[in-house]
Design an enzyme around this catalytic site. Structure first.
Site, PDB file in Angstrom:
ATOM      1  N   GLY A  49       3.137   2.350  -2.921  1.00  0.00           N
ATOM      2  CA  GLY A  49       3.180   2.870  -3.486  1.00  0.00           C
ATOM      3  C   GLY A  49       3.656   2.324  -4.363  1.00  0.00           C
ATOM      4  O   GLY A  49       4.542   3.120  -5.061  1.00  0.00           O
ATOM      5  N   LYS A  50       4.267   0.716  -4.273  1.00  0.00           N
ATOM      6  CA  LYS A  50       5.897   0.476  -4.734  1.00  0.00           C
ATOM      7  C   LYS A  50       4.823   0.028  -6.282  1.00  0.00           C
ATOM      8  O   LYS A  50       6.113   0.402  -7.313  1.00  0.00           O
ATOM      9  CB  LYS A  50       5.709  -1.067  -4.540  1.00  0.00           C
ATOM     10  CG  LYS A  50       6.501  -1.664  -2.906  1.00  0.00           C
ATOM     11  CD  LYS A  50       6.428  -2.694  -2.949  1.00  0.00           C
ATOM     12  CE  LYS A  50       5.466  -3.906  -3.188  1.00  0.00           C
ATOM     13  NZ  LYS A  50       4.513  -3.416  -1.607  1.00  0.00           N
ATOM     14  N   THR A  51       4.126   0.039  -7.112  1.00  0.00           N
ATOM     15  CA  THR A  51       3.449  -1.001  -8.331  1.00  0.00           C
ATOM     16  C   THR A  51       3.348   1.202  -9.321  1.00  0.00           C
ATOM     17  O   THR A  51       4.578   0.934  -9.713  1.00  0.00           O
ATOM     18  CB  THR A  51       2.286  -1.407  -8.384  1.00  0.00           C
ATOM     19  OG1 THR A  51       2.559  -2.297  -7.788  1.00  0.00           O
ATOM     20  CG2 THR A  51       1.848  -1.355 -10.048  1.00  0.00           C
ATOM     21  N   SER A  52       3.056   2.056  -8.382  1.00  0.00           N
ATOM     22  CA  SER A  52       3.310   3.499  -9.213  1.00  0.00           C
ATOM     23  C   SER A  52       4.331   3.858  -9.460  1.00  0.00           C
ATOM     24  O   SER A  52       4.654   3.983 -10.295  1.00  0.00           O
ATOM     25  CB  SER A  52       2.561   4.431  -8.059  1.00  0.00           C
ATOM     26  OG  SER A  52       1.132   3.527  -7.706  1.00  0.00           O
ATOM     27  N   THR A  98      -7.082   1.536  -6.996  1.00  0.00           N
ATOM     28  CA  THR A  98      -6.595  -0.357  -7.567  1.00  0.00           C
ATOM     29  C   THR A  98      -6.917  -1.505  -6.253  1.00  0.00           C
ATOM     30  O   THR A  98      -6.999  -2.736  -5.702  1.00  0.00           O
ATOM     31  CB  THR A  98      -4.801   0.018  -7.349  1.00  0.00           C
ATOM     32  OG1 THR A  98      -4.951   0.950  -8.701  1.00  0.00           O
ATOM     33  CG2 THR A  98      -4.679  -0.869  -7.345  1.00  0.00           C
ATOM     34  N   GLY A 151       0.937  -1.394   0.372  1.00  0.00           N
ATOM     35  CA  GLY A 151       0.248   0.468  -0.033  1.00  0.00           C
ATOM     36  C   GLY A 151       1.233   1.503   0.100  1.00  0.00           C
ATOM     37  O   GLY A 151       0.255   2.812   0.274  1.00  0.00           O
TER      38      GLY A 151
END
Length: 624
Positions: A15-18, A527, A13
């Site tokens: 923001g790793k993917t962003s 998401t 949660g």
């Protein structure tokens, strides 16, 4: 200069993917052939890039030089089994092949298979013309990732032991996966080379996030991995700090930014909180200009224009309370959702509120990155103990490693009591030394607690969703493995019958809405909603239906006083309505507060606000 392999890690949660996608877009824009791949069972790469990706290397539309892949656990597992079993199918009769395939049907194999597929991308030769210049790994939440990286050593032990024993492991025939063992060792060696691999930790300027990052880096250092960078995400920008709520949160962040400098002495970059969501290649490119070039976020990032909602969303409090209060018998409430969305906070608020209503309540977690003690502001140990200062509340943390040892000892002692020969006990011990046992044992321990009669309410702070679902599927998979243990010449039928009965009883409890509630926690953002909906759909396939939704960090209407806060509140309103429409369930809300949620006093006040003071009713917001 970017290393060839870049891992993005951190608490769920944050923001790793962003940030991983932002890095991928920038490298592709610079002309580097870039692949971004995820092993996260709760992947959302497709959501961020706004296109279908899936279990194959897929070009990203609108941006040359960028490809992506979401490793599908089920497909990877079948590919792995087919490859491991190919030589066995040739050499053995069908009934033995069937038994061995069933023995590989457990969740352990799924985790192994995902890692196996992931290591393929660390094997590509530099001379290969089709090779990528950079491979970015958007990893699963930290606790799970660390276990994934620890597996090669455990597999080596398991393979070596099996080779000396009956030749079979839960990962497949030992002889058939010796090559894999060397492949995993090479993968870990690549991760250890600082000129090849960088681990980037994304975190929020908050206490739990800092603690989790420090813990994860410590675990990686034990694996001799040392090249770390840090991204501090969601820093409130000057245009955001123009009202009381966000100004107070910015002040809190300033304290934690100083702590990050001292506690995490690695190259660090900062990323501001934006007025809207990061979705699509165009916005990712804007974010790259902010992050890498230092452009102004207010002038560079174009948030989606969201229409203010005019329909009132009302959730009667009695509907919410009916899902969490005991109803003549014990009520078990499971808090599920994407990692980092606030399951632990929601669990603690609910457990404290139930205890204050006079219900004898047990609060427990199997999350490997357990934070119950941080939120309660009181240590939580591996044995059930009362929470100081709160009558009627007990808490416990299930440590998978400790649970595995207890579980193993219990089964082996049972076998000895039954007079099993030492050769059979040695075979059982070999089987129990497999990497599967920790997950199995944690679930077994949960069952032990859930089956106790003294509790009127049990609140279960679960691990992140993909991991939780595999754990919930364990009883079914374990039953299959129980049925084929005779292949290992171990007669444990009586003990297995007892285990099956215990599992069946608990699964039935989970399926009964009068006895248990699955509450999905999420931010009102795209998401987490999509992820929770996927998870709820998967739960329905095993006969479990969600009963409650908790929207966390909701900006109070009266705080939407600036352009920045108004834009974020409007985005949240849109998604609160979508949550209600998608799930068709009662929606409780936890407000965004000036500081972190911590301690019994704050938890009790929030419990009263959420479950008694009708905060769950959304105001009409069309005139806002």
């Amino acid at each position: 200069m970017a290393t060839r392999y870049i891992f993005f890690s951190g608490k769920g949660g944050v923001g790793k993917t962003s940030m991983a996608c932002t890095q991928a877009v920038r490298l592709a824009e610079e002309g580097k052939k870039t692949l971004i791949v995820t092993t996260d069972p709760a992947s959302n790469l497709a959501d961020v890039f706004e296109q279908v990706i899936g279990h194959q290397v897929t070009p990203i539309q609108g941006l040359p030089n960028l490809w992506a892949m979401e490793i599908d656990s089920d497909k990877a597992t079948q590919e792995y089994i087919d490859r491991a079993m190919a030589p066995i199918r040739v050499a053995f009769p069908p009934q033995i092949v069937q038994v061995m395939e069933e023995q590989m049907s457990g969740p352990c194999t799924a985790e192994v298979a995902a890692f196996d597929r992931f290591t393929d991308f660390l094997e590509v030769s530099n001379s290969d013309e089709t090779a990528f210049d950079v491979v970015i790994f958007d990893t699963a939440p930290t606790g799970h990732t660390i276990r994934l990286l620890e597996l090669p050593a455990e597999w080596s032990q398991s393979i070596d032991a099996a080779s000396a024993g009956n030749g079979q492991t839960c990962l497949g025939p030992a002889a058939a996966i010796q090559d894999a063992k060397h492949k995993y060792e090479r993968a870990l060696a690549a991760m250890r080379q600082s000129d090849q691999t960088t681990f980037i930790f994304v975190l929020h300027p908050e206490a739990i996030s800092i603690k989790e990052t420090r813990r994860a880096i410590g675990e990686l250092k034990k694996l001799e991995i040392h090249n770390f960078r840090v991204i501090v995400n969601s820093i409130i920008p000057p245009e955001g700090a123009q009202n009381a709520l966000f100004a107070a949160r910015a002040e809190m962040q300033t304290r934690y930014l100083k702590q990050i400098e001292s506690d995490l002495p690695y190259p660090t970059q900062r990323m501001p909180l934006l007025a809207g969501e990061i979705k699509g290649v165009k916005r990712l490119s804007q974010v790259a200009k902010i992050f890498f070039d230092g452009n102004s976020a207010a002038k560079t990032f174009v948030a989606e224009n969201v229409q203010a909602q005019s329909t009132a969303l009302t959730t009667p409090l009695e509907d919410i309370r009916a899902r969490i209060q005991p109803n003549g018998h014990c009520r078990t409430v499971f808090f599920a959702g994407k990692g980092g969305v606030g399951k632990t906070v929601a669990s603690c608020i609910t457990a404290v509120w139930l205890a204050r209503q006079g219900h004898k309540t047990l609060l427990l977690t199997t999350d490997p990155a357990a934070h119950l003690g941080d939120v309660l502001d009181s240590p939580v140990g591996d044995e059930i103990a009362p929470v100081p200062g709160q009558p009627n509340l007990w808490a416990v943390k299930i440590d998978p490693k400790a649970a595995a040892e207890t579980y193993k000892e219990r089964i082996l002692e049972d076998a000895r009591q039954r007079g099993r020969p030492e050769s059979a006990i040695a075979t059982m011990e070999e089987e129990l030394n497999s990497p599967c046992t920790e997950e199995m044992a944690a679930f077994d321990k949960f069952i032990e607690y859930a089956s106790q009669d003294q509790w009127q309410a049990v609140v279960f702070d679960t691990a992140p969703t993909g991991h939780t679902l595999r754990m919930l599927e364990l009883p079914m998979d374990w039953s299959k493995q129980i049925d084929v243990k005779i292949f290992a010449s171990v007669d444990t039928a009586a003990a297995d019958d007892v285990a099956k009965q215990r599992f069946a009883k608990v699964i039935e409890m989970m399926r009964d809405p009068e006895q248990s509630t699955f509450a999905f926690v999420m931010y009102p953002e795209a998401t987490p909603i999509i992820e929770a909906y996927r998870a709820a759909t998967e739960l329905r396939t095993v006969g479990i239906h969600p009963g409650l939704v908790v929207a966390n960090m909701v900006i109070p209407l009266e705080q939407a006083t600036t352009d920045f806060t108004h834009a974020r509140r409007a985005m949240q309103e849109k998604y609160l309505n979508e949550i209600s429409e998608r799930f068709g369930l009662p929606v409780a809300q936890i407000p965004l507060l000036p500081q972190e949620i911590k301690g019994l006093e704050m938890l009790a006040a929030l419990g009263d606000e959420i479950y008694q003071n009708n905060f769950a009713v959304m105001e009409t917001t069309g005139n806002n």
